[in-house]
Write a protein that holds these residues in place. Structure first.
Motif, PDB file in Angstrom:
ATOM      1  N   TYR A  34       0.915  -1.122  -0.018  1.00  0.00           N
ATOM      2  CA  TYR A  34      -0.182   0.177  -0.162  1.00  0.00           C
ATOM      3  C   TYR A  34       0.845   1.255   0.000  1.00  0.00           C
ATOM      4  N   TYR A  35       0.459   2.370  -0.383  1.00  0.00           N
ATOM      5  CA  TYR A  35       0.780   3.619  -0.552  1.00  0.00           C
ATOM      6  C   TYR A  35       0.028   4.613  -0.317  1.00  0.00           C
ATOM      7  N   ASP A  36      -1.217   4.218  -0.014  1.00  0.00           N
ATOM      8  CA  ASP A  36      -2.266   5.410   0.514  1.00  0.00           C
ATOM      9  C   ASP A  36      -3.034   4.961   1.559  1.00  0.00           C
ATOM     10  N   ILE A  37      -3.401   5.977   2.497  1.00  0.00           N
ATOM     11  CA  ILE A  37      -4.140   5.357   4.036  1.00  0.00           C
ATOM     12  C   ILE A  37      -5.546   4.771   3.390  1.00  0.00           C
ATOM     13  N   ALA A  38      -6.140   5.128   2.450  1.00  0.00           N
ATOM     14  CA  ALA A  38      -7.312   5.033   2.012  1.00  0.00           C
ATOM     15  C   ALA A  38      -7.434   3.358   1.438  1.00  0.00           C
ATOM     16  N   GLN A  39      -6.225   2.634   1.128  1.00  0.00           N
ATOM     17  CA  GLN A  39      -6.067   1.362   0.788  1.00  0.00           C
ATOM     18  C   GLN A  39      -6.308   0.572   2.006  1.00  0.00           C
ATOM     19  N   PHE A  40      -6.270   1.089   3.295  1.00  0.00           N
ATOM     20  CA  PHE A  40      -6.551   0.284   4.498  1.00  0.00           C
ATOM     21  C   PHE A  40      -7.789   0.035   4.749  1.00  0.00           C
ATOM     22  N   LYS A  41      -8.677   0.579   3.943  1.00  0.00           N
ATOM     23  CA  LYS A  41     -10.071   0.238   4.401  1.00  0.00           C
ATOM     24  C   LYS A  41     -10.609  -1.101   4.466  1.00  0.00           C
ATOM     25  N   GLY A  42     -10.862  -1.475   5.690  1.00  0.00           N
ATOM     26  CA  GLY A  42     -11.395  -3.087   6.100  1.00  0.00           C
ATOM     27  C   GLY A  42     -10.349  -3.617   6.510  1.00  0.00           C
ATOM     28  N   SER A  43      -9.181  -3.052   6.449  1.00  0.00           N
ATOM     29  CA  SER A  43      -8.022  -3.656   7.609  1.00  0.00           C
ATOM     30  C   SER A  43      -8.170  -3.524   8.855  1.00  0.00           C
ATOM     31  N   ARG A  44      -7.682  -4.105   9.805  1.00  0.00           N
ATOM     32  CA  ARG A  44      -7.479  -3.960  11.124  1.00  0.00           C
ATOM     33  C   ARG A  44      -6.260  -3.097  11.416  1.00  0.00           C
ATOM     34  N   VAL A  45      -6.526  -1.957  12.190  1.00  0.00           N
ATOM     35  CA  VAL A  45      -5.340  -0.944  12.439  1.00  0.00           C
ATOM     36  C   VAL A  45      -5.532  -0.855  13.936  1.00  0.00           C
ATOM     37  N   MET A  46      -4.359  -0.664  14.479  1.00  0.00           N
ATOM     38  CA  MET A  46      -4.087  -0.548  15.930  1.00  0.00           C
ATOM     39  C   MET A  46      -3.145   0.808  16.122  1.00  0.00           C
ATOM     40  N   GLY A  47      -3.394   1.383  17.323  1.00  0.00           N
ATOM     41  CA  GLY A  47      -2.370   2.384  17.747  1.00  0.00           C
ATOM     42  C   GLY A  47      -2.105   2.546  19.215  1.00  0.00           C
ATOM     43  N   GLN A  48      -1.300   3.473  19.614  1.00  0.00           N
ATOM     44  CA  GLN A  48      -1.069   3.229  21.031  1.00  0.00           C
ATOM     45  C   GLN A  48      -1.980   4.254  21.979  1.00  0.00           C
ATOM     46  N   LYS A  49      -2.549   3.864  23.017  1.00  0.00           N
ATOM     47  CA  LYS A  49      -3.485   4.433  23.854  1.00  0.00           C
ATOM     48  C   LYS A  49      -3.164   5.769  24.172  1.00  0.00           C
ATOM     49  N   THR A  58      -2.771   8.415  22.464  1.00  0.00           N
ATOM     50  CA  THR A  58      -1.929   9.356  21.509  1.00  0.00           C
ATOM     51  C   THR A  58      -2.555   9.666  20.170  1.00  0.00           C
ATOM     52  N   ASN A  59      -2.035  10.497  19.571  1.00  0.00           N
ATOM     53  CA  ASN A  59      -2.361  10.727  18.213  1.00  0.00           C
ATOM     54  C   ASN A  59      -2.401   9.304  17.428  1.00  0.00           C
ATOM     55  N   TYR A  60      -1.279   8.550  17.596  1.00  0.00           N
ATOM     56  CA  TYR A  60      -1.484   7.455  16.585  1.00  0.00           C
ATOM     57  C   TYR A  60      -2.375   6.652  16.953  1.00  0.00           C
ATOM     58  N   ASP A  61      -3.349   7.086  17.782  1.00  0.00           N
ATOM     59  CA  ASP A  61      -4.711   6.029  18.069  1.00  0.00           C
ATOM     60  C   ASP A  61      -5.621   6.768  17.189  1.00  0.00           C
ATOM     61  N   THR A  62      -5.712   8.088  17.672  1.00  0.00           N
ATOM     62  CA  THR A  62      -6.967   9.023  16.930  1.00  0.00           C
ATOM     63  C   THR A  62      -6.789   8.803  15.597  1.00  0.00           C
ATOM     64  N   ILE A  63      -5.860   9.200  15.060  1.00  0.00           N
ATOM     65  CA  ILE A  63      -5.547   9.445  13.508  1.00  0.00           C
ATOM     66  C   ILE A  63      -6.116   8.078  12.531  1.00  0.00           C
ATOM     67  N   ILE A  64      -6.332   6.920  13.329  1.00  0.00           N
ATOM     68  CA  ILE A  64      -6.744   5.957  12.396  1.00  0.00           C
ATOM     69  C   ILE A  64      -7.954   6.196  11.916  1.00  0.00           C
ATOM     70  N   ASP A  65      -8.912   6.929  12.480  1.00  0.00           N
ATOM     71  CA  ASP A  65     -10.308   7.149  12.082  1.00  0.00           C
ATOM     72  C   ASP A  65     -10.512   8.033  10.801  1.00  0.00           C
ATOM     73  N   GLN A  66      -9.080   8.651  10.176  1.00  0.00           N
ATOM     74  CA  GLN A  66      -8.880   9.165   9.170  1.00  0.00           C
ATOM     75  C   GLN A  66      -9.229   8.340   7.847  1.00  0.00           C
ATOM     76  N   ILE A  67      -9.193   6.899   8.031  1.00  0.00           N
ATOM     77  CA  ILE A  67      -9.128   5.979   7.369  1.00  0.00           C
ATOM     78  C   ILE A  67     -10.754   5.528   7.311  1.00  0.00           C
ATOM     79  N   LYS A  68     -11.515   5.675   6.096  1.00  0.00           N
ATOM     80  CA  LYS A  68     -12.866   5.201   6.000  1.00  0.00           C
ATOM     81  C   LYS A  68     -12.832   3.990   5.861  1.00  0.00           C
ATOM     82  N   GLY A  69     -13.813   3.449   6.628  1.00  0.00           N
ATOM     83  CA  GLY A  69     -13.911   1.954   6.580  1.00  0.00           C
ATOM     84  C   GLY A  69     -13.042   1.028   7.208  1.00  0.00           C
ATOM     85  N   VAL A  70     -12.195   1.605   8.002  1.00  0.00           N
ATOM     86  CA  VAL A  70     -11.051   0.924   8.665  1.00  0.00           C
ATOM     87  C   VAL A  70     -11.639   0.097   9.964  1.00  0.00           C
ATOM     88  N   LYS A  71     -11.212  -1.072  10.179  1.00  0.00           N
ATOM     89  CA  LYS A  71     -11.621  -1.590  11.537  1.00  0.00           C
ATOM     90  C   LYS A  71     -10.318  -1.062  12.550  1.00  0.00           C
TER      91      LYS A  71
END
Length: 270
Positions: free
Chosen positions: A137-152, A154-167
């Motif tokens: 992948y080279y675009d965050i949009a490609q992670f639609k449907g993928s399971r993504v996790m961040g650190q509690k 932190t910004n590294y968790d909240t930014i995950i919601d920028q991916i539409k349709g992400v798990k």
């Protein structure tokens, strides 16, 4: 013999005591679990600092920056290991003078703390398994449907919601936990700053870094700043810390980070 035992016991107890916050000390808080910014080391080396209260040794980019600032403001450096969630309350209560822990000066945090100018800036990336489809992948949009996790917490968790349709999965408290989740296939990707991701992949050959094309990545502030007590911007200490930080050139900061990345312990050894 009894006298010797008493002396030895007194020495041990003294070594475990917590250093008081005084004008002669520059007391810094960090989690010591976020390499290459900060970690708990086994050997002191030339860059390590003994943690307050006999909790071991701290090393990393943040530790070296803290050492340089303490020297420039003519104070003794004291480093306290504090959980990420406990850092803001520790600086507000006066338990520590500053947070030097890879923390971003977000609008929410600025409501309760004063921050210096940034002392490091990086890129936001994703760490995935090397043999997965996500590695191409080279675009965050490609992670639609993928399971993504961040650190509690932190910004590294909240930014995950920028991916539409992400798990968007439940975050973990530390990066070693995130790496374990990724390697055990409990998640498809974890968000990280590039220096952190570099250390993770260096230690885990089965993982890879996804760097996004311009305009297709996360919209997030990747700078980190020193957090100090709220409404302290006009104090002598804040001004001294900022002045000391300003004296460290960008070239020197980059060299410090390169050194931290090279000597950081392996994430799979945590």
């Amino acid at each position: 013999m009894k006298k010797l035992v008493i002396i030895m016991l007194a020495f041990v107890l003294t070594g475990c005591m917590t250093t008081k916050n005084t004008e002669d000390n520059f007391v810094v808080g960090m989690e010591a679990a976020y390499q290459p910014f900060n970690w708990q080391a086994i050997k002191r080396g030339s860059t390590g600092v003994y943690l307050d209260g006999g909790a071991g040794i701290a090393d990393g980019y943040d530790v070296v920056i803290a050492q340089k600032i303490a020297k420039k403001i003519h104070k003794k450096l004291v480093i306290k290991k504090i959980s990420w969630e406990g850092l803001p309350s520790a600086v507000e209560s006066g338990e520590i003078d500053a947070i030097i822990a890879g923390m971003t000066a977000s609008p929410e945090r600025e409501k309760g703390m004063d921050f210096t100018t940034p002392y490091y800036s990086s890129d936001m990336v994703m760490v995935v398994r090397k043999n997965s489809k996500q590695s191409q992948y080279y675009d965050i949009a490609q992670f639609k449907g993928s399971r993504v996790m961040g650190q509690k917490n932190t910004n590294y968790d909240t930014i995950i919601d920028q991916i539409k349709g992400v798990k968007h999965q439940v975050p973990k408290s530390t990066y070693p936990e995130l790496v374990m989740a990724l390697r055990s296939k409990d998640t498809d990707g974890i968000t990280a700053e590039l220096p952190v991701a570099t250390g993770i992949v260096k230690a885990n050959k089965d993982l890879a870094i996804v760097r996004f094309n311009k305009g297709t990545g996360f919209k997030v502030d990747t700078t980190v700043s020193i957090g100090m007590k709220n409404n302290s911007r006009n104090t002598v200490l804040f001004k001294d810390v900022q002045k000391a930080l300003d004296s460290i050139s960008q070239e020197e900061r980059q060299k410090i980070m390169e050194g931290a990345v090279n000597r950081a312990p392996l994430y799979n050894d945590q």
